[in-house]
Design a protein around this motif. Structure first.
Motif, PDB file in Angstrom:
ATOM      1  N   UNK A  18     -60.976 -11.571 -12.253  1.00 42.73           N
ATOM      2  CA  UNK A  18     -62.122 -11.889 -13.083  1.00 42.73           C
ATOM      3  C   UNK A  18     -61.953 -10.910 -14.374  1.00 42.73           C
ATOM      4  N   UNK A  19     -61.683  -9.967 -14.243  1.00 38.87           N
ATOM      5  CA  UNK A  19     -61.240  -8.229 -15.148  1.00 38.87           C
ATOM      6  C   UNK A  19     -59.998  -8.538 -15.502  1.00 38.87           C
ATOM      7  N   UNK A  20     -58.954  -9.270 -15.743  1.00 36.43           N
ATOM      8  CA  UNK A  20     -57.934  -9.212 -16.064  1.00 36.43           C
ATOM      9  C   UNK A  20     -58.440  -9.912 -17.157  1.00 36.43           C
ATOM     10  N   UNK A  21     -58.819 -11.450 -17.323  1.00 37.26           N
ATOM     11  CA  UNK A  21     -60.225 -12.585 -18.683  1.00 37.26           C
ATOM     12  C   UNK A  21     -60.829 -12.124 -18.796  1.00 37.26           C
ATOM     13  N   UNK A  22     -62.298 -11.609 -18.580  1.00 37.66           N
ATOM     14  CA  UNK A  22     -62.827 -10.908 -19.328  1.00 37.66           C
ATOM     15  C   UNK A  22     -63.731  -9.655 -18.989  1.00 37.66           C
ATOM     16  N   UNK A  23     -62.784  -8.476 -18.162  1.00 41.20           N
ATOM     17  CA  UNK A  23     -63.432  -7.620 -18.116  1.00 41.20           C
ATOM     18  C   UNK A  23     -62.956  -6.452 -19.532  1.00 41.20           C
ATOM     19  N   UNK A  24     -63.965  -5.260 -19.478  1.00 44.89           N
ATOM     20  CA  UNK A  24     -63.753  -4.360 -20.118  1.00 44.89           C
ATOM     21  C   UNK A  24     -64.434  -3.096 -19.255  1.00 44.89           C
ATOM     22  N   UNK A  84     -60.897   1.523  -8.951  1.00 42.27           N
ATOM     23  CA  UNK A  84     -59.885   1.981  -7.593  1.00 42.27           C
ATOM     24  C   UNK A  84     -59.500   0.819  -6.443  1.00 42.27           C
ATOM     25  N   UNK A  85     -61.016  -0.227  -6.571  1.00 45.40           N
ATOM     26  CA  UNK A  85     -60.461  -1.392  -5.419  1.00 45.40           C
ATOM     27  C   UNK A  85     -59.875  -2.379  -5.770  1.00 45.40           C
ATOM     28  N   UNK A  86     -60.146  -2.390  -7.433  1.00 44.84           N
ATOM     29  CA  UNK A  86     -59.301  -3.725  -8.191  1.00 44.84           C
ATOM     30  C   UNK A  86     -57.948  -3.132  -8.315  1.00 44.84           C
ATOM     31  N   UNK A  87     -57.836  -2.024  -8.781  1.00 42.99           N
ATOM     32  CA  UNK A  87     -56.377  -1.248  -9.508  1.00 42.99           C
ATOM     33  C   UNK A  87     -55.171  -2.505  -9.100  1.00 42.99           C
ATOM     34  N   UNK A  92     -49.823  -4.621 -15.903  1.00 37.49           N
ATOM     35  CA  UNK A  92     -49.660  -3.048 -16.122  1.00 37.49           C
ATOM     36  C   UNK A  92     -50.880  -3.001 -17.367  1.00 37.49           C
ATOM     37  N   UNK A  93     -51.449  -3.603 -17.742  1.00 37.54           N
ATOM     38  CA  UNK A  93     -51.597  -3.057 -19.013  1.00 37.54           C
ATOM     39  C   UNK A  93     -53.227  -3.096 -19.306  1.00 37.54           C
ATOM     40  N   UNK A  94     -54.197  -3.502 -17.782  1.00 34.38           N
ATOM     41  CA  UNK A  94     -55.213  -3.339 -16.966  1.00 34.38           C
ATOM     42  C   UNK A  94     -55.222  -2.357 -16.474  1.00 34.38           C
ATOM     43  N   UNK A  95     -54.224  -2.111 -15.509  1.00 40.32           N
ATOM     44  CA  UNK A  95     -53.813  -1.205 -14.874  1.00 40.32           C
ATOM     45  C   UNK A  95     -54.122  -0.083 -15.996  1.00 40.32           C
TER      46      UNK A  95
END
Length: 159
Positions: A18-24, A84-87, A92-95
């Motif tokens: 979800x963070x990959x698509x809609x997270x900030x 820390x749990x989703x990283x 790569x860009x979001x990480x």
């Protein structure tokens, strides 16, 4: 809601998606503040809140034909723990952005802890100096605090 029950690792992987698509990763003046996900599917955000905490608010619709959108957000140590749990599951860009957020948060958190520890040390020093018979003004100069702050602390401690 989906009747499929996910274990904790599956929930974390789902949240990473979800963070990959809609997270900030929200910053204010380059300081990590909170993380958020925006969606028109409130049930998805409800599931996030149920499993990870945080809050949900609704956005203002700009046009009548737009669907109502909602924002889930969380801050502080809870946000840090989630990142820390989703990283490990982020691309790569979001990480990279997650690491920027973590670095900023950790830096700010360490500064706050150092200030807190410094003030605790000053408080014990204030009591020590007062027991030696120093006046409020003299103590304030030594511990680098305002005289009023020293006086209030001493009054609060019955000195």
């Amino acid at each position: 809601m989906n009747s499929h029950i996910m274990n904790r690792e599956q929930l974390v992987i789902w949240l990473a998606g979800l963070f990959e698509g809609e997270g900030t990763f929200n910053f204010y003046k380059e300081v990590a503040k909170k993380i958020s996900i925006t969606s028109t599917d409130k049930d998805v955000l409800d599931k996030i809140q149920e499993n990870f905490g945080g809050r949900i608010c609704s956005t203002t619709k700009k046009f009548d034909h737009w669907k109502q959108a909602y924002i889930w957000y969380i801050s502080g140590l809870e946000a840090k723990n989630i990142i820390e749990s989703i990283k490990p599951y982020l691309l790569s860009r979001r990480s990279f952005r997650a690491q920027e957020w973590l670095d900023s948060f950790t830096s700010l958190y360490n500064i706050r802890e150092n200030k807190k520890n410094s003030y605790e040390i000053k408080k014990s020093r204030i009591l020590e100096l007062r027991s030696q018979g120093l006046k409020h003004r003299e103590i304030a100069e030594i511990v680098d605090l305002d005289r009023t702050t020293v006086s209030k602390y001493l009054s609060a401690n019955g000195v």
